[in-house]
Write a protein that holds these residues in place. Structure first.
Motif, PDB file in Angstrom:
ATOM      1  N   LYS A 250       0.825  -1.204   0.000  1.00  0.00           N
ATOM      2  CA  LYS A 250       0.000   0.000   0.000  1.00  0.00           C
ATOM      3  C   LYS A 250       0.864   1.260   0.000  1.00  0.00           C
ATOM      4  CE  LYS A 250      -3.935  -2.201   2.097  1.00  0.00           C
ATOM      5  NZ  LYS A 250      -4.873  -2.272   3.209  1.00  0.00           N
ATOM      6  N   ALA A 251       2.015   1.209   0.664  1.00  0.00           N
ATOM      7  CA  ALA A 251       2.930   2.351   0.664  1.00  0.00           C
ATOM      8  C   ALA A 251       3.513   2.557  -0.729  1.00  0.00           C
ATOM      9  CB  ALA A 251       4.049   2.125   1.674  1.00  0.00           C
ATOM     10  N   ASN A 252       3.852   1.469  -1.421  1.00  0.00           N
ATOM     11  CA  ASN A 252       4.373   1.592  -2.784  1.00  0.00           C
ATOM     12  C   ASN A 252       3.353   2.213  -3.721  1.00  0.00           C
ATOM     13  OD1 ASN A 252       6.853   0.529  -2.141  1.00  0.00           O
ATOM     14  ND2 ASN A 252       6.297  -1.551  -2.686  1.00  0.00           N
ATOM     15  N   LEU A 253       2.096   1.880  -3.559  1.00  0.00           N
ATOM     16  CA  LEU A 253       1.048   2.470  -4.386  1.00  0.00           C
ATOM     17  C   LEU A 253       0.860   3.957  -4.093  1.00  0.00           C
ATOM     18  CD1 LEU A 253      -1.718  -0.294  -4.243  1.00  0.00           C
ATOM     19  CD2 LEU A 253      -0.230   0.257  -6.178  1.00  0.00           C
ATOM     20  N   ASN A 254       1.268   4.369  -2.891  1.00  0.00           N
ATOM     21  CA  ASN A 254       1.044   5.739  -2.440  1.00  0.00           C
ATOM     22  C   ASN A 254       2.330   6.573  -2.444  1.00  0.00           C
ATOM     23  OD1 ASN A 254      -0.769   7.660  -1.564  1.00  0.00           O
ATOM     24  ND2 ASN A 254      -0.400   7.257   0.590  1.00  0.00           N
ATOM     25  N   SER A 255       3.359   6.134  -3.163  1.00  0.00           N
ATOM     26  CA  SER A 255       4.655   6.841  -3.247  1.00  0.00           C
ATOM     27  C   SER A 255       5.312   6.985  -1.885  1.00  0.00           C
ATOM     28  CB  SER A 255       4.496   8.207  -3.904  1.00  0.00           C
ATOM     29  OG  SER A 255       3.931   8.100  -5.172  1.00  0.00           O
TER      30      SER A 255
END
Length: 108
Positions: A93-98
């Motif tokens: 989820k962090a990767n999707l949110n930069s």
């Protein structure tokens, strides 16, 4: 977790065929519930802190929780959290949110 632990103990004590079937269903239900809790918690963290955030997680590899000093009826709850699953959910989820997730050694 306490609810499912108590229910499992009761069904295991019975030992009947129907109790064993119910045990299997309960285990699957508990896993789905735990996944849902981890999903909601990570989603809340991502939504609250926004993008371009670094989340620091303790590296719990080879860390043993000292349960001897905790009350016997709470030991299962202390050690049964799905930390790896939480880490995986937060990472994707962090990767999707930069954002990024950094693992910090437990001794520091």
């Amino acid at each position: 977790r306490r609810k499912y632990k108590r229910l499992r103990a009761q069904l295991q004590a019975k030992g009947t065929k129907s109790a064993k079937r119910r045990l299997k269903k309960i285990g699957q239900r508990e896993n789905r519930w735990m996944s849902d809790v981890n999903h909601r918690l990570t989603k809340t963290l991502i939504d609250h802190y926004g993008s371009n955030t670094i989340y620091a997680l303790e590296d719990l590899t080879d860390v043993r929780f000292a349960t001897e000093k905790s009350p016997k009826d709470q030991r299962y709850e202390i050690v049964s959290w799905a930390f790896y699953q939480f880490e995986q959910f937060l990472t994707y989820k962090a990767n999707l949110n930069s954002s990024a997730v950094a693992k910090v050694p437990a001794k520091y």
